[in-house]
Design a protein around this motif. Structure first.
Motif, PDB file in Angstrom:
ATOM      1  N   VAL A 168      81.048  35.389  50.656  1.00  0.00           N
ATOM      2  CA  VAL A 168      82.358  35.343  51.306  1.00  0.00           C
ATOM      3  C   VAL A 168      83.164  36.599  50.991  1.00  0.00           C
ATOM      4  CG1 VAL A 168      84.587  34.151  51.320  1.00  0.00           C
ATOM      5  CG2 VAL A 168      82.459  32.837  51.466  1.00  0.00           C
ATOM      6  N   GLN A 169      83.155  36.991  49.710  1.00  0.00           N
ATOM      7  CA  GLN A 169      83.907  38.180  49.317  1.00  0.00           C
ATOM      8  C   GLN A 169      83.374  39.435  50.016  1.00  0.00           C
ATOM      9  OE1 GLN A 169      82.862  40.395  45.885  1.00  0.00           O
ATOM     10  NE2 GLN A 169      83.820  41.811  47.304  1.00  0.00           N
ATOM     11  N   TYR A 170      82.058  39.566  50.079  1.00  0.00           N
ATOM     12  CA  TYR A 170      81.448  40.717  50.740  1.00  0.00           C
ATOM     13  C   TYR A 170      81.740  40.700  52.235  1.00  0.00           C
ATOM     14  CZ  TYR A 170      77.777  43.908  52.364  1.00  0.00           C
ATOM     15  OH  TYR A 170      77.092  44.930  52.969  1.00  0.00           O
ATOM     16  N   VAL A 175      78.252  45.024  62.272  1.00  0.00           N
ATOM     17  CA  VAL A 175      79.228  43.948  62.421  1.00  0.00           C
ATOM     18  C   VAL A 175      79.932  44.038  63.765  1.00  0.00           C
ATOM     19  CG1 VAL A 175      81.425  43.061  61.531  1.00  0.00           C
ATOM     20  CG2 VAL A 175      79.584  43.636  59.954  1.00  0.00           C
ATOM     21  N   VAL A 176      80.352  45.237  64.151  1.00  0.00           N
ATOM     22  CA  VAL A 176      81.058  45.433  65.423  1.00  0.00           C
ATOM     23  C   VAL A 176      80.171  45.066  66.597  1.00  0.00           C
ATOM     24  CG1 VAL A 176      82.048  47.182  66.948  1.00  0.00           C
ATOM     25  CG2 VAL A 176      82.651  47.157  64.516  1.00  0.00           C
ATOM     26  N   VAL A 177      78.909  45.476  66.549  1.00  0.00           N
ATOM     27  CA  VAL A 177      77.983  45.189  67.655  1.00  0.00           C
ATOM     28  C   VAL A 177      77.707  43.696  67.733  1.00  0.00           C
ATOM     29  CG1 VAL A 177      75.628  45.527  68.479  1.00  0.00           C
ATOM     30  CG2 VAL A 177      76.948  47.478  67.646  1.00  0.00           C
ATOM     31  N   ILE A 178      77.489  43.042  66.595  1.00  0.00           N
ATOM     32  CA  ILE A 178      77.226  41.604  66.604  1.00  0.00           C
ATOM     33  C   ILE A 178      78.444  40.837  67.105  1.00  0.00           C
ATOM     34  CG2 ILE A 178      76.834  39.581  65.137  1.00  0.00           C
ATOM     35  CD1 ILE A 178      75.055  41.282  63.376  1.00  0.00           C
ATOM     36  N   GLY A 179      79.627  41.196  66.614  1.00  0.00           N
ATOM     37  CA  GLY A 179      80.831  40.455  66.985  1.00  0.00           C
ATOM     38  C   GLY A 179      81.298  40.709  68.400  1.00  0.00           C
ATOM     39  N   GLY A 180      80.967  41.845  68.948  1.00  0.00           N
ATOM     40  CA  GLY A 180      81.457  42.212  70.275  1.00  0.00           C
ATOM     41  C   GLY A 180      82.480  43.320  70.132  1.00  0.00           C
ATOM     42  N   ILE A 181      82.255  44.429  70.807  1.00  0.00           N
ATOM     43  CA  ILE A 181      83.117  45.602  70.656  1.00  0.00           C
ATOM     44  C   ILE A 181      84.542  45.275  71.093  1.00  0.00           C
ATOM     45  CG2 ILE A 181      83.539  47.955  71.444  1.00  0.00           C
ATOM     46  CD1 ILE A 181      80.495  48.238  71.724  1.00  0.00           C
ATOM     47  N   GLY A 182      85.497  45.499  70.189  1.00  0.00           N
ATOM     48  CA  GLY A 182      86.902  45.250  70.496  1.00  0.00           C
ATOM     49  C   GLY A 182      87.391  43.871  70.131  1.00  0.00           C
ATOM     50  N   SER A 183      86.523  42.991  69.647  1.00  0.00           N
ATOM     51  CA  SER A 183      86.912  41.618  69.340  1.00  0.00           C
ATOM     52  C   SER A 183      87.162  41.465  67.841  1.00  0.00           C
ATOM     53  CB  SER A 183      85.821  40.637  69.794  1.00  0.00           C
ATOM     54  OG  SER A 183      86.114  39.327  69.356  1.00  0.00           O
ATOM     55  N   ILE A 184      88.394  41.089  67.478  1.00  0.00           N
ATOM     56  CA  ILE A 184      88.726  40.882  66.074  1.00  0.00           C
ATOM     57  C   ILE A 184      88.080  39.598  65.561  1.00  0.00           C
ATOM     58  CG2 ILE A 184      90.603  40.422  64.463  1.00  0.00           C
ATOM     59  CD1 ILE A 184      90.402  43.304  65.275  1.00  0.00           C
ATOM     60  N   LYS A 185      88.175  38.523  66.335  1.00  0.00           N
ATOM     61  CA  LYS A 185      87.557  37.274  65.880  1.00  0.00           C
ATOM     62  C   LYS A 185      86.038  37.409  65.830  1.00  0.00           C
ATOM     63  CE  LYS A 185      87.700  35.145  70.509  1.00  0.00           C
ATOM     64  NZ  LYS A 185      88.224  34.009  71.292  1.00  0.00           N
ATOM     65  N   GLY A 186      85.467  38.207  66.724  1.00  0.00           N
ATOM     66  CA  GLY A 186      84.039  38.469  66.669  1.00  0.00           C
ATOM     67  C   GLY A 186      83.660  39.246  65.422  1.00  0.00           C
ATOM     68  N   ALA A 187      84.503  40.226  65.049  1.00  0.00           N
ATOM     69  CA  ALA A 187      84.245  41.005  63.838  1.00  0.00           C
ATOM     70  C   ALA A 187      84.315  40.113  62.602  1.00  0.00           C
ATOM     71  CB  ALA A 187      85.260  42.149  63.721  1.00  0.00           C
ATOM     72  N   PHE A 188      85.253  39.158  62.598  1.00  0.00           N
ATOM     73  CA  PHE A 188      85.377  38.259  61.453  1.00  0.00           C
ATOM     74  C   PHE A 188      84.134  37.389  61.307  1.00  0.00           C
ATOM     75  CE2 PHE A 188      86.593  34.277  59.445  1.00  0.00           C
ATOM     76  CZ  PHE A 188      87.256  34.721  58.307  1.00  0.00           C
ATOM     77  N   LEU A 189      83.719  36.755  62.408  1.00  0.00           N
ATOM     78  CA  LEU A 189      82.542  35.884  62.342  1.00  0.00           C
ATOM     79  C   LEU A 189      81.291  36.682  62.008  1.00  0.00           C
ATOM     80  CD1 LEU A 189      81.204  33.155  62.679  1.00  0.00           C
ATOM     81  CD2 LEU A 189      81.104  33.540  65.151  1.00  0.00           C
ATOM     82  N   ALA A 190      81.139  37.854  62.613  1.00  0.00           N
ATOM     83  CA  ALA A 190      79.958  38.680  62.356  1.00  0.00           C
ATOM     84  C   ALA A 190      79.930  39.151  60.904  1.00  0.00           C
ATOM     85  CB  ALA A 190      79.947  39.876  63.299  1.00  0.00           C
ATOM     86  N   ALA A 191      81.093  39.521  60.353  1.00  0.00           N
ATOM     87  CA  ALA A 191      81.143  39.973  58.962  1.00  0.00           C
ATOM     88  C   ALA A 191      80.729  38.854  58.009  1.00  0.00           C
ATOM     89  CB  ALA A 191      82.550  40.464  58.622  1.00  0.00           C
ATOM     90  N   MET A 192      81.164  37.633  58.296  1.00  0.00           N
ATOM     91  CA  MET A 192      80.775  36.518  57.442  1.00  0.00           C
ATOM     92  C   MET A 192      79.281  36.240  57.554  1.00  0.00           C
ATOM     93  SD  MET A 192      83.545  36.031  55.972  1.00  0.00           S
ATOM     94  CE  MET A 192      82.961  34.697  54.952  1.00  0.00           C
ATOM     95  N   LEU A 193      78.744  36.309  58.763  1.00  0.00           N
ATOM     96  CA  LEU A 193      77.297  36.117  58.938  1.00  0.00           C
ATOM     97  C   LEU A 193      76.516  37.183  58.176  1.00  0.00           C
ATOM     98  CD1 LEU A 193      77.014  35.256  62.754  1.00  0.00           C
ATOM     99  CD2 LEU A 193      76.488  33.737  60.834  1.00  0.00           C
ATOM    100  N   GLY A 232      77.530  38.911  55.624  1.00  0.00           N
ATOM    101  CA  GLY A 232      77.709  38.693  54.201  1.00  0.00           C
ATOM    102  C   GLY A 232      76.745  37.660  53.646  1.00  0.00           C
ATOM    103  N   PHE A 233      76.584  36.547  54.353  1.00  0.00           N
ATOM    104  CA  PHE A 233      75.686  35.498  53.876  1.00  0.00           C
ATOM    105  C   PHE A 233      74.222  35.904  54.018  1.00  0.00           C
ATOM    106  CE2 PHE A 233      79.376  32.812  53.846  1.00  0.00           C
ATOM    107  CZ  PHE A 233      79.073  31.839  52.892  1.00  0.00           C
TER     108      PHE A 233
END
Length: 293
Positions: free
Chosen positions: A14-16, A236-254, A256-257
């Motif tokens: 989570v921290q990462y 992270v940006v590519v996974i979440g979707g370019i320009g999407s903040i909520k996508g970046a959040f979900l992708a970063a958590m994925l 990280g785990f």
């Protein structure tokens, strides 16, 4: 796996992931809204870490402040730096092709690295966490978890909530979202698109520098530290979707785990697990998890 060890690894993941989100959110804003491939974004993470190292004794000497004041000073300096860089360099790239953007921003990486070598040095440095965050909390019978890592997660969650509020509930956020969708339209409505882009870029630089400054006591401060995180943040940006903040959040958590537990269960393949995740997601969602917004 022991439940306590599993909990510790979840906290690490989570921290990462939250730290990745701070850097990637600025990158996806710049990439999605301004249309610039900014290879120098990882350097802003490095600059934040080196500012935490260099400013901490100065803040203590002249302002009488501690670690929190140092972090706030890093944010202010990074914001001003981002505003200046957009005006001096990035404003000329909007109508250039991606090759020129890549060459220009790669050149900035070299400049930042050389300036870092001249102003600081090429050694590895440590940044001590404040005394009130230097302890650990007990988990189970013999395991403990550093309080400072929990502090990092708390700061990242606070900034993520603030960023969501700004983008979804404020006039500035409305203009940013409109500029991402149709910059010509908001220009015709009388909004200064150049000033808006400078604000967006300054926010992106400040987010990356904040991530670097709060991560410095955990990861230490060393030359080239921005290059590794830049690659993973593009993932992270590519996974979440370019320009999407909520996508970046979900992708970063994925990420990280997957990265944290991949190193535990599949150590031989840990280096490719994140990229395999990206390939699988893009196979089914070529635009990423979320559209821009």
């Amino acid at each position: 796996m022991d439940p306590v060890i599993f909990l510790i690894q979840c906290l690490n993941a989570v921290q990462y992931g939250l730290l990745l989100f701070l850097v990637a959110s600025g990158l996806t804003l710049i990439f999605g809204i301004m249309g610039i491939i900014n290879l120098a974004h990882g350097s802003f993470y490095m600059i934040g870490a080196y500012m935490a190292f260099a400013l901490q004794p100065l803040v203590a000497q002249y302002l009488g402040g501690g670690f929190v004041i140092t972090i706030l000073a890093c944010i202010v300096v990074a914001t001003l730096l981002g505003y200046f860089l957009e005006w001096a360099f990035y404003s000329f790239l909007y109508h250039r092709d991606h090759l020129q953007q890549v060459l220009m921003t790669y050149g900035l990486i070299l400049v930042f690295e050389e300036l870092r070598s001249i102003l600081i040095d090429n050694d590895v440095h440590g940044v001590a966490p404040p005394a009130w965050l230097a302890g650990s909390i007990p988990l189970g019978g013999v395991m403990t978890y550093p309080v400072y890592r929990l502090f990092i997660s708390a700061v990242c969650i606070l900034v993520a909530g603030l960023l969501y509020w700004v983008l979804s509930r404020t006039r500035l956020g409305m203009m940013i979202r409109a500029g991402a969708s149709n910059r010509e339209m908001i220009s015709s409505l009388g909004i200064d698109i150049n000033r808006l882009f400078r604000i967006v870029f300054a926010i992106g630089v400040a987010l990356a520098a904040l991530a670097g400054s709060i991560a410095a006591p955990v990861s230490s401060v060393y030359p080239g530290m921005g290059n590794a995180i830049l690659i993973i943040c593009f993932v992270v940006v590519v996974i979440g979707g370019i320009g999407s903040i909520k996508g970046a959040f979900l992708a970063a958590m994925l990420v990280g785990f997957v990265d944290t537990f991949g190193q535990i269960f599949f150590p031989a393949a840990a280096g490719v697990m994140v990229y395999l995740l990206m390939a699988v997601i893009l196979l089914f969602k070529p635009e990423g998890l979320f559209r821009q917004g």
